[in-house]
Design a protein around this motif. Structure first.
Motif, PDB file in Angstrom:
ATOM      1  N   PRO A  95       4.091  -9.114  -9.262  1.00 11.76           N
ATOM      2  CA  PRO A  95       5.154 -10.111  -9.337  1.00 11.76           C
ATOM      3  C   PRO A  95       6.383  -9.636  -8.562  1.00 11.76           C
ATOM      4  O   PRO A  95       6.641  -8.441  -8.481  1.00 11.76           O
ATOM      5  CB  PRO A  95       5.471 -10.199 -10.835  1.00 11.76           C
ATOM      6  CG  PRO A  95       4.283  -9.622 -11.521  1.00 11.76           C
ATOM      7  CD  PRO A  95       3.710  -8.608 -10.582  1.00 11.76           C
ATOM      8  N   GLY A  96       7.104 -10.566  -8.017  1.00  6.26           N
ATOM      9  CA  GLY A  96       8.308 -10.234  -7.262  1.00  6.26           C
ATOM     10  C   GLY A  96       8.394 -11.073  -6.013  1.00  6.26           C
ATOM     11  O   GLY A  96       7.522 -11.885  -5.733  1.00  6.26           O
ATOM     12  N   THR A  97       9.436 -10.841  -5.253  1.00  6.20           N
ATOM     13  CA  THR A  97       9.640 -11.648  -4.054  1.00  6.20           C
ATOM     14  C   THR A  97       8.798 -11.134  -2.893  1.00  6.20           C
ATOM     15  O   THR A  97       8.478  -9.945  -2.817  1.00  6.20           O
ATOM     16  CB  THR A  97      11.116 -11.641  -3.613  1.00  6.20           C
ATOM     17  OG1 THR A  97      11.455 -10.321  -3.184  1.00  6.20           O
ATOM     18  CG2 THR A  97      12.029 -12.083  -4.740  1.00  6.20           C
ATOM     19  N   LYS A  98       8.481 -12.031  -2.000  1.00  2.00           N
ATOM     20  CA  LYS A  98       7.717 -11.636  -0.815  1.00  2.00           C
ATOM     21  C   LYS A  98       8.542 -10.733   0.091  1.00  2.00           C
ATOM     22  O   LYS A  98       7.988  -9.919   0.819  1.00  2.00           O
ATOM     23  CB  LYS A  98       7.228 -12.870  -0.043  1.00  2.00           C
ATOM     24  CG  LYS A  98       6.203 -13.699  -0.813  1.00  2.00           C
ATOM     25  CD  LYS A  98       4.895 -12.954  -1.003  1.00  2.00           C
ATOM     26  CE  LYS A  98       3.914 -13.726  -1.829  1.00  2.00           C
ATOM     27  NZ  LYS A  98       3.017 -14.582  -1.148  1.00  2.00           N
TER      28      LYS A  98
ATOM     29  N   HIS B 283       6.652 -22.798   1.024  1.00  3.76           N
ATOM     30  CA  HIS B 283       7.835 -22.890   1.877  1.00  3.76           C
ATOM     31  C   HIS B 283       8.886 -21.854   1.517  1.00  3.76           C
ATOM     32  O   HIS B 283       9.500 -21.262   2.397  1.00  3.76           O
ATOM     33  CB  HIS B 283       8.454 -24.298   1.797  1.00  3.76           C
ATOM     34  CG  HIS B 283       7.623 -25.349   2.438  1.00  3.76           C
ATOM     35  ND1 HIS B 283       7.399 -25.399   3.789  1.00  3.76           N
ATOM     36  CD2 HIS B 283       6.946 -26.401   1.907  1.00  3.76           C
ATOM     37  CE1 HIS B 283       6.622 -26.435   4.070  1.00  3.76           C
ATOM     38  NE2 HIS B 283       6.330 -27.058   2.949  1.00  3.76           N
ATOM     39  N   ARG B 284       9.092 -21.624   0.220  1.00  3.90           N
ATOM     40  CA  ARG B 284      10.136 -20.673  -0.195  1.00  3.90           C
ATOM     41  C   ARG B 284       9.852 -19.279   0.343  1.00  3.90           C
ATOM     42  O   ARG B 284      10.763 -18.561   0.729  1.00  3.90           O
ATOM     43  CB  ARG B 284      10.297 -20.646  -1.712  1.00  3.90           C
ATOM     44  CG  ARG B 284       9.075 -20.090  -2.431  1.00  3.90           C
ATOM     45  CD  ARG B 284       9.247 -20.089  -3.927  1.00  3.90           C
ATOM     46  NE  ARG B 284       7.965 -19.767  -4.547  1.00  3.90           N
ATOM     47  CZ  ARG B 284       7.847 -19.325  -5.764  1.00  3.90           C
ATOM     48  NH1 ARG B 284       8.914 -19.150  -6.517  1.00  3.90           N
ATOM     49  NH2 ARG B 284       6.662 -19.055  -6.259  1.00  3.90           N
ATOM     50  N   ASN B 285       8.580 -18.885   0.362  1.00  8.52           N
ATOM     51  CA  ASN B 285       8.228 -17.560   0.883  1.00  8.52           C
ATOM     52  C   ASN B 285       8.441 -17.484   2.391  1.00  8.52           C
ATOM     53  O   ASN B 285       8.912 -16.473   2.903  1.00  8.52           O
ATOM     54  CB  ASN B 285       6.780 -17.217   0.533  1.00  8.52           C
ATOM     55  CG  ASN B 285       6.562 -17.103  -0.956  1.00  8.52           C
ATOM     56  OD1 ASN B 285       7.469 -16.756  -1.708  1.00  8.52           O
ATOM     57  ND2 ASN B 285       5.361 -17.433  -1.400  1.00  8.52           N
ATOM     58  N   ILE B 286       8.095 -18.551   3.077  1.00  6.32           N
ATOM     59  CA  ILE B 286       8.302 -18.610   4.530  1.00  6.32           C
ATOM     60  C   ILE B 286       9.796 -18.500   4.842  1.00  6.32           C
ATOM     61  O   ILE B 286      10.205 -17.726   5.717  1.00  6.32           O
ATOM     62  CB  ILE B 286       7.717 -19.921   5.114  1.00  6.32           C
ATOM     63  CG1 ILE B 286       6.196 -19.982   4.914  1.00  6.32           C
ATOM     64  CG2 ILE B 286       8.103 -20.082   6.588  1.00  6.32           C
ATOM     65  CD1 ILE B 286       5.385 -18.968   5.661  1.00  6.32           C
TER      66      ILE B 286
ATOM     67  N   GLY C  61      13.293 -11.478   9.853  1.00  3.68           N
ATOM     68  CA  GLY C  61      12.934 -11.387  11.265  1.00  3.68           C
ATOM     69  C   GLY C  61      11.432 -11.354  11.495  1.00  3.68           C
ATOM     70  O   GLY C  61      10.968 -11.130  12.609  1.00  3.68           O
ATOM     71  N   VAL C  62      10.662 -11.602  10.436  1.00  3.88           N
ATOM     72  CA  VAL C  62       9.200 -11.674  10.526  1.00  3.88           C
ATOM     73  C   VAL C  62       8.824 -13.067  11.009  1.00  3.88           C
ATOM     74  O   VAL C  62       9.363 -14.063  10.523  1.00  3.88           O
ATOM     75  CB  VAL C  62       8.554 -11.410   9.142  1.00  3.88           C
ATOM     76  CG1 VAL C  62       7.048 -11.610   9.189  1.00  3.88           C
ATOM     77  CG2 VAL C  62       8.910 -10.017   8.631  1.00  3.88           C
ATOM     78  N   THR C  63       7.891 -13.155  11.959  1.00  2.00           N
ATOM     79  CA  THR C  63       7.333 -14.448  12.335  1.00  2.00           C
ATOM     80  C   THR C  63       6.522 -14.947  11.154  1.00  2.00           C
ATOM     81  O   THR C  63       5.648 -14.227  10.653  1.00  2.00           O
ATOM     82  CB  THR C  63       6.422 -14.327  13.566  1.00  2.00           C
ATOM     83  OG1 THR C  63       7.199 -13.858  14.666  1.00  2.00           O
ATOM     84  CG2 THR C  63       5.779 -15.666  13.919  1.00  2.00           C
ATOM     85  N   CYS C  64       6.798 -16.157  10.685  1.00  2.00           N
ATOM     86  CA  CYS C  64       6.118 -16.709   9.512  1.00  2.00           C
ATOM     87  C   CYS C  64       5.409 -17.998   9.896  1.00  2.00           C
ATOM     88  O   CYS C  64       5.947 -18.817  10.643  1.00  2.00           O
ATOM     89  CB  CYS C  64       7.114 -16.984   8.395  1.00  2.00           C
ATOM     90  SG  CYS C  64       7.904 -15.511   7.758  1.00  2.00           S
TER      91      CYS C  64
ATOM     92  N   GLY D  25       8.434 -16.307  20.192  1.00  2.00           N
ATOM     93  CA  GLY D  25       9.654 -15.978  19.472  1.00  2.00           C
ATOM     94  C   GLY D  25      10.042 -16.958  18.388  1.00  2.00           C
ATOM     95  O   GLY D  25      11.149 -16.899  17.863  1.00  2.00           O
ATOM     96  N   VAL D  26       9.137 -17.865  17.995  1.00  2.00           N
ATOM     97  CA  VAL D  26       9.417 -18.805  16.910  1.00  2.00           C
ATOM     98  C   VAL D  26       9.291 -18.051  15.589  1.00  2.00           C
ATOM     99  O   VAL D  26       8.249 -17.465  15.313  1.00  2.00           O
ATOM    100  CB  VAL D  26       8.421 -20.001  16.928  1.00  2.00           C
ATOM    101  CG1 VAL D  26       8.635 -20.899  15.738  1.00  2.00           C
ATOM    102  CG2 VAL D  26       8.575 -20.788  18.225  1.00  2.00           C
ATOM    103  N   ILE D  27      10.331 -18.054  14.778  1.00  2.00           N
ATOM    104  CA  ILE D  27      10.322 -17.290  13.532  1.00  2.00           C
ATOM    105  C   ILE D  27       9.549 -18.006  12.422  1.00  2.00           C
ATOM    106  O   ILE D  27       8.819 -17.389  11.677  1.00  2.00           O
ATOM    107  CB  ILE D  27      11.756 -16.968  13.057  1.00  2.00           C
ATOM    108  CG1 ILE D  27      12.433 -16.040  14.060  1.00  2.00           C
ATOM    109  CG2 ILE D  27      11.771 -16.322  11.682  1.00  2.00           C
ATOM    110  CD1 ILE D  27      11.815 -14.666  14.193  1.00  2.00           C
ATOM    111  N   HIS D  28       9.695 -19.310  12.287  1.00  2.00           N
ATOM    112  CA  HIS D  28       8.912 -20.028  11.287  1.00  2.00           C
ATOM    113  C   HIS D  28       8.659 -21.462  11.729  1.00  2.00           C
ATOM    114  O   HIS D  28       9.304 -21.968  12.629  1.00  2.00           O
ATOM    115  CB  HIS D  28       9.549 -19.987   9.890  1.00  2.00           C
ATOM    116  CG  HIS D  28      10.884 -20.655   9.799  1.00  2.00           C
ATOM    117  ND1 HIS D  28      11.035 -22.013   9.789  1.00  2.00           N
ATOM    118  CD2 HIS D  28      12.124 -20.143   9.710  1.00  2.00           C
ATOM    119  CE1 HIS D  28      12.308 -22.327   9.683  1.00  2.00           C
ATOM    120  NE2 HIS D  28      13.001 -21.208   9.640  1.00  2.00           N
ATOM    121  N   ASN D  29       7.676 -22.092  11.078  1.00  2.00           N
ATOM    122  CA  ASN D  29       7.243 -23.433  11.484  1.00  2.00           C
ATOM    123  C   ASN D  29       7.422 -24.470  10.383  1.00  2.00           C
ATOM    124  O   ASN D  29       6.620 -25.364  10.259  1.00  2.00           O
ATOM    125  CB  ASN D  29       5.780 -23.395  11.926  1.00  2.00           C
ATOM    126  CG  ASN D  29       4.838 -23.117  10.782  1.00  2.00           C
ATOM    127  OD1 ASN D  29       5.157 -22.351   9.879  1.00  2.00           O
ATOM    128  ND2 ASN D  29       3.683 -23.745  10.771  1.00  2.00           N
TER     129      ASN D  29
END
Length: 165
Positions: free
Chosen positions: A97-100, A125-128, A135-138, A160-164
């Motif tokens: 348990p805990g945050t990503k 979505h919250r984890n992304i 700075g992680v690509t998600c 270089g897209v960080i998230h979608n």
């Protein structure tokens, strides 16, 4: 210069398998064959069809692979990973348990791989949103990991897209 990630990290529930480990199946799990695992009630425990081949290919292609799951069913998730024979593909396992962000931060510490060299796949979505701030690509996974999901995640990282979201 082409950006190639060094590490791909996956959530488990509704990302590598189509259920929540803490509500849908009961341990102990029993491996019947390479592709057949049953829970303690004799129910077949499924996974997304493409996952084993994808994990095998990623390792063969030289990527490090990790798992980040926020479940409280830590031992059950690890047991199922072993029954599916996926443990051979995972270099880093963070299941608790805990945050990503905590999970990915620990993977960074253990691996020495920077956030900018990681891709994270998850169905929430919250984890992304949270992990992309590191700075992680998600890459958001709609219906399980597929070859197309991996291809798009790699393309996002390259461009270089960080998230979608």
């Amino acid at each position: 210069m082409e950006r190639k990630p060094k590490l791909l990290v996956f959530d488990l529930d509704y990302t590598l398998w189509p259920f929540w480990i803490d509500t849908h199946y009961d341990a102990p799990f029993k491996k019947i064959s390479k592709t057949d695992v049953k829970d303690r009630h004799g129910n077949n425990v499924p996974y997304y069809e493409a996952v084993p081949r994808i994990l095998e290919k990623l390792k063969r292609d030289g990527f490090k692979v990790g798992v980040a799951s926020r479940t409280s069913c830590t031992s059950e998730a690890k047991e199922l990973i072993k029954c599916f024979e996926w443990d051979q593909y995972f270099d880093y396992v963070q299941i608790y348990p805990g945050t990503k962000t905590t999970h990915l931060t620990q993977i960074k510490k253990d691996s020495g791989i920077g956030f900018q060299d990681m891709i994270f796949f998850d169905d929430e979505h919250r984890n992304i949103r949270d992990v992309s701030k590191l700075g992680v690509t998600c890459f958001f996974v709609h219906e399980g990991v597929t070859n197309e999901v991996i291809r798009c995640g790699l393309e996002n990282h390259k461009s270089g897209v960080i998230h979608n979201l």
